[in-house]
Design a protein around this motif. Sequence first.
Motif, PDB file in Angstrom:
ATOM      1  N   GLU A 168       0.832  -1.189   0.000  1.00 15.39           N
ATOM      2  CA  GLU A 168       0.000   0.000   0.000  1.00 15.39           C
ATOM      3  C   GLU A 168       0.876   1.252   0.000  1.00 15.39           C
ATOM      4  O   GLU A 168       2.088   1.180   0.154  1.00 15.39           O
ATOM      5  N   MET A 169       0.235   2.385  -0.157  1.00 16.80           N
ATOM      6  CA  MET A 169       0.968   3.644  -0.274  1.00 16.80           C
ATOM      7  C   MET A 169       0.976   4.394   1.047  1.00 16.80           C
ATOM      8  O   MET A 169      -0.022   4.408   1.773  1.00 16.80           O
ATOM      9  N   VAL A 170       2.105   5.017   1.360  1.00 15.34           N
ATOM     10  CA  VAL A 170       2.203   5.959   2.465  1.00 15.34           C
ATOM     11  C   VAL A 170       2.343   7.341   1.853  1.00 15.34           C
ATOM     12  O   VAL A 170       3.324   7.624   1.158  1.00 15.34           O
ATOM     13  N   ALA A 171       1.334   8.173   2.056  1.00 17.06           N
ATOM     14  CA  ALA A 171       1.323   9.497   1.440  1.00 17.06           C
ATOM     15  C   ALA A 171       1.962  10.527   2.347  1.00 17.06           C
ATOM     16  O   ALA A 171       1.859  10.450   3.582  1.00 17.06           O
ATOM     17  N   ASP A 172       2.632  11.490   1.742  1.00 15.59           N
ATOM     18  CA  ASP A 172       3.178  12.588   2.530  1.00 15.59           C
ATOM     19  C   ASP A 172       2.024  13.411   3.090  1.00 15.59           C
ATOM     20  O   ASP A 172       0.997  13.629   2.427  1.00 15.59           O
ATOM     21  N   ALA A 173       2.154  13.881   4.322  1.00 14.90           N
ATOM     22  CA  ALA A 173       1.069  14.602   4.984  1.00 14.90           C
ATOM     23  C   ALA A 173       0.660  15.838   4.189  1.00 14.90           C
ATOM     24  O   ALA A 173      -0.535  16.169   4.106  1.00 14.90           O
ATOM     25  N   ALA A 174       1.636  16.538   3.602  1.00 15.77           N
ATOM     26  CA  ALA A 174       1.303  17.738   2.838  1.00 15.77           C
ATOM     27  C   ALA A 174       0.503  17.390   1.584  1.00 15.77           C
ATOM     28  O   ALA A 174      -0.389  18.138   1.176  1.00 15.77           O
ATOM     29  N   THR A 175       0.800  16.241   0.974  1.00 20.11           N
ATOM     30  CA  THR A 175       0.060  15.810  -0.213  1.00 20.11           C
ATOM     31  C   THR A 175      -1.374  15.453   0.147  1.00 20.11           C
ATOM     32  O   THR A 175      -2.314  15.763  -0.598  1.00 20.11           O
ATOM     33  N   VAL A 176      -1.559  14.783   1.268  1.00 22.43           N
ATOM     34  CA  VAL A 176      -2.914  14.433   1.727  1.00 22.43           C
ATOM     35  C   VAL A 176      -3.753  15.691   1.886  1.00 22.43           C
ATOM     36  O   VAL A 176      -4.904  15.769   1.443  1.00 22.43           O
ATOM     37  N   LYS A 177      -3.165  16.703   2.502  1.00 22.54           N
ATOM     38  CA  LYS A 177      -3.900  17.953   2.726  1.00 22.54           C
ATOM     39  C   LYS A 177      -4.157  18.681   1.414  1.00 22.54           C
ATOM     40  O   LYS A 177      -5.270  19.176   1.167  1.00 22.54           O
ATOM     41  N   ARG A 178      -3.143  18.740   0.558  1.00 28.17           N
ATOM     42  CA  ARG A 178      -3.267  19.498  -0.696  1.00 28.17           C
ATOM     43  C   ARG A 178      -4.300  18.895  -1.636  1.00 28.17           C
ATOM     44  O   ARG A 178      -5.045  19.629  -2.308  1.00 28.17           O
ATOM     45  N   LEU A 179      -4.367  17.560  -1.696  1.00 28.85           N
ATOM     46  CA  LEU A 179      -5.246  16.897  -2.649  1.00 28.85           C
ATOM     47  C   LEU A 179      -6.525  16.359  -2.011  1.00 28.85           C
ATOM     48  O   LEU A 179      -7.353  15.750  -2.696  1.00 28.85           O
ATOM     49  N   GLY A 180      -6.700  16.561  -0.721  1.00 29.30           N
ATOM     50  CA  GLY A 180      -7.904  16.098  -0.060  1.00 29.30           C
ATOM     51  C   GLY A 180      -8.030  14.588  -0.042  1.00 29.30           C
ATOM     52  O   GLY A 180      -9.133  14.041  -0.120  1.00 29.30           O
ATOM     53  N   MET A 181      -6.922  13.892   0.091  1.00 32.48           N
ATOM     54  CA  MET A 181      -6.942  12.436   0.105  1.00 32.48           C
ATOM     55  C   MET A 181      -7.529  11.922   1.415  1.00 32.48           C
ATOM     56  O   MET A 181      -7.486  12.596   2.445  1.00 32.48           O
ATOM     57  N   VAL A 182      -8.077  10.721   1.363  1.00 36.28           N
ATOM     58  CA  VAL A 182      -8.696  10.099   2.526  1.00 36.28           C
ATOM     59  C   VAL A 182      -7.927   8.830   2.867  1.00 36.28           C
ATOM     60  O   VAL A 182      -7.787   7.934   2.019  1.00 36.28           O
ATOM     61  N   LEU A 183      -7.412   8.761   4.089  1.00 32.30           N
ATOM     62  CA  LEU A 183      -6.683   7.565   4.498  1.00 32.30           C
ATOM     63  C   LEU A 183      -7.617   6.359   4.502  1.00 32.30           C
ATOM     64  O   LEU A 183      -8.749   6.430   4.982  1.00 32.30           O
ATOM     65  N   GLY A 184      -7.137   5.254   3.967  1.00 30.54           N
ATOM     66  CA  GLY A 184      -7.934   4.047   3.863  1.00 30.54           C
ATOM     67  C   GLY A 184      -8.673   3.920   2.550  1.00 30.54           C
ATOM     68  O   GLY A 184      -9.185   2.842   2.219  1.00 30.54           O
ATOM     69  N   ALA A 185      -8.725   5.010   1.756  1.00 31.11           N
ATOM     70  CA  ALA A 185      -9.418   4.970   0.465  1.00 31.11           C
ATOM     71  C   ALA A 185      -8.504   4.417  -0.616  1.00 31.11           C
ATOM     72  O   ALA A 185      -7.271   4.494  -0.525  1.00 31.11           O
ATOM     73  N   GLU A 186      -9.118   3.862  -1.659  1.00 28.93           N
ATOM     74  CA  GLU A 186      -8.375   3.374  -2.822  1.00 28.93           C
ATOM     75  C   GLU A 186      -8.502   4.383  -3.965  1.00 28.93           C
ATOM     76  O   GLU A 186      -9.588   4.925  -4.204  1.00 28.93           O
ATOM     77  N   TYR A 187      -7.407   4.597  -4.652  1.00 29.45           N
ATOM     78  CA  TYR A 187      -7.376   5.549  -5.760  1.00 29.45           C
ATOM     79  C   TYR A 187      -6.965   4.815  -7.027  1.00 29.45           C
ATOM     80  O   TYR A 187      -6.026   4.009  -7.017  1.00 29.45           O
ATOM     81  N   GLN A 188      -7.676   5.129  -8.100  1.00 30.23           N
ATOM     82  CA  GLN A 188      -7.441   4.473  -9.379  1.00 30.23           C
ATOM     83  C   GLN A 188      -6.328   5.178 -10.133  1.00 30.23           C
ATOM     84  O   GLN A 188      -6.447   6.346 -10.490  1.00 30.23           O
ATOM     85  N   ILE A 189      -5.239   4.483 -10.339  1.00 26.99           N
ATOM     86  CA  ILE A 189      -4.159   5.036 -11.154  1.00 26.99           C
ATOM     87  C   ILE A 189      -4.601   5.026 -12.610  1.00 26.99           C
ATOM     88  O   ILE A 189      -5.193   4.059 -13.090  1.00 26.99           O
ATOM     89  N   ASP A 190      -4.361   6.121 -13.297  1.00 24.94           N
ATOM     90  CA  ASP A 190      -4.741   6.203 -14.712  1.00 24.94           C
ATOM     91  C   ASP A 190      -4.137   5.035 -15.489  1.00 24.94           C
ATOM     92  O   ASP A 190      -2.911   4.892 -15.549  1.00 24.94           O
ATOM     93  N   ARG A 191      -5.031   4.213 -16.048  1.00 19.32           N
ATOM     94  CA  ARG A 191      -4.614   3.033 -16.823  1.00 19.32           C
ATOM     95  C   ARG A 191      -3.635   2.162 -16.045  1.00 19.32           C
ATOM     96  O   ARG A 191      -2.668   1.639 -16.584  1.00 19.32           O
ATOM     97  N   GLY A 192      -3.904   2.006 -14.754  1.00 16.35           N
ATOM     98  CA  GLY A 192      -3.087   1.177 -13.884  1.00 16.35           C
ATOM     99  C   GLY A 192      -3.937   0.573 -12.785  1.00 16.35           C
ATOM    100  O   GLY A 192      -5.167   0.627 -12.835  1.00 16.35           O
ATOM    101  N   PRO A 193      -3.335   0.014 -11.762  1.00 14.38           N
ATOM    102  CA  PRO A 193      -4.097  -0.632 -10.685  1.00 14.38           C
ATOM    103  C   PRO A 193      -4.676   0.388  -9.708  1.00 14.38           C
ATOM    104  O   PRO A 193      -4.374   1.580  -9.766  1.00 14.38           O
ATOM    105  N   ARG A 194      -5.504  -0.094  -8.817  1.00 13.43           N
ATOM    106  CA  ARG A 194      -5.995   0.730  -7.714  1.00 13.43           C
ATOM    107  C   ARG A 194      -4.958   0.700  -6.591  1.00 13.43           C
ATOM    108  O   ARG A 194      -4.334  -0.317  -6.340  1.00 13.43           O
ATOM    109  N   LEU A 195      -4.808   1.835  -5.931  1.00 10.68           N
ATOM    110  CA  LEU A 195      -3.766   1.965  -4.920  1.00 10.68           C
ATOM    111  C   LEU A 195      -4.393   2.487  -3.633  1.00 10.68           C
ATOM    112  O   LEU A 195      -5.018   3.559  -3.617  1.00 10.68           O
ATOM    113  N   ARG A 196      -4.252   1.727  -2.568  1.00 13.18           N
ATOM    114  CA  ARG A 196      -4.816   2.132  -1.268  1.00 13.18           C
ATOM    115  C   ARG A 196      -3.821   3.002  -0.509  1.00 13.18           C
ATOM    116  O   ARG A 196      -2.645   2.642  -0.370  1.00 13.18           O
TER     117      ARG A 196
END
Length: 401
Positions: free
Chosen positions: A168-196
């Motif tokens: 799984e991915m460990v996101a930088d805290a500043a990136t989480v805040k900047r992009l409004g990411m949600v911990l525990g959520a899965e994100y679809q990589i463009d034409r790639g796998p889903r990444l939690r």
Amino acid sequence: MRSSTHSASMRLRPIVTGLAVVILSVIAAGTAFLVTWPGDGALAAGGGRAETDRTRADNPLPAARATAGSLMPDRTLPSSAPVVGGPGVQVTLPHLLAISPKRVSQSTLLKIAKLRHVQKVAVADGGAVHVSGTALRLLAVDPATFRSWTPKNVADHPEVWSALARGEMVADAATVKRLGMVLGAEYQIDRGPRLRVAASASLGLPGVDGLVSQDLGRRLGFPGGVVVLVHGDPGKVSDKAVARLLGKGAQVERVGAAAVRPRATATPGRALVGRPTSYLDLYQRSATVCPGLSWTVLAAIGQVESSHGRNNGPSSAGALGPMQFMPATWKVYGVDGDGDGEADIWSPYDAVPSAAKYLCANGAGAGGDKLRKAVWFYNHSWDYVNKVLSLAEAYARTYAS
């Protein structure tokens, strides 16, 4: 990525690019979410469980027993440099981060390691993925080797490293805040796998959006061995020399302490012991904080408690740092030994003179039975007292001038 609902609708489009230009600035003070620090405990400095000796504290002191006859002093003391570390893992933060246009060979890494003022070198994979067209610049790392390159709170946070082990991915805290990411959520990589995104931490590398495991990075097609981390004397490692060794197209940026203006040297007298280059010198200078105390007692305690900073805890009792202070004791006796404006329980430059201050407050400078009682106050066990003082005698024999 304004919300988890919007993120869930991100579609698969395979674009996996090479590592984007990482423009780095001053390294942030690293923290990891959900870090739980040991609370204040009993007013005792010793790191181990306070043992209850059969002899009461107010009874006559027991005679020394040969409990430490086989203890050997650490012979690396004159050459072992004190390292400011955190709990468990000793961190060595990067001072340079370099991006190479091609895999860095082992011979080139060895040449970088031999540069003046360089102390440690590591290499990682890296690349960029896109989620709904937004680039995420990631390092693909081996947790076992990369852990010591992260800030101490991150290095000691188990969820960060277990998340990487799970792919799984460990996101930088500043990136989480900047992009409004949600911990525990899965994100679809463009034409790639889903990444939690399993965890978030302040990695201290502005421009780097997160970490994934080396195995996942390979599956994503990241270039291997193109990111070089260099630790050394802040401000002294030559970025130009590193760039020259890496060749045309390499980008090298100063980070952390190396990227900021050096702090003015403390004025004479402000630094209690300064920053000696060896543990031997550090123990000897720190003993002057308590007239009459031998440096060998501090060296013996340092070896017994943490093997001279190699195992900084926390202990099962909650003691911290190279001299294993309980936080409550540190609040009373902790000193700023190197004059940097902070009394840091993890820094040997502060912890060792603080131990001398604590021992002196309990009468260690008078020697004899008062010294024995002072060491008992450090850890309430007469076996501990005998072990420390026997080892101190061995230090005196080994390092006799």
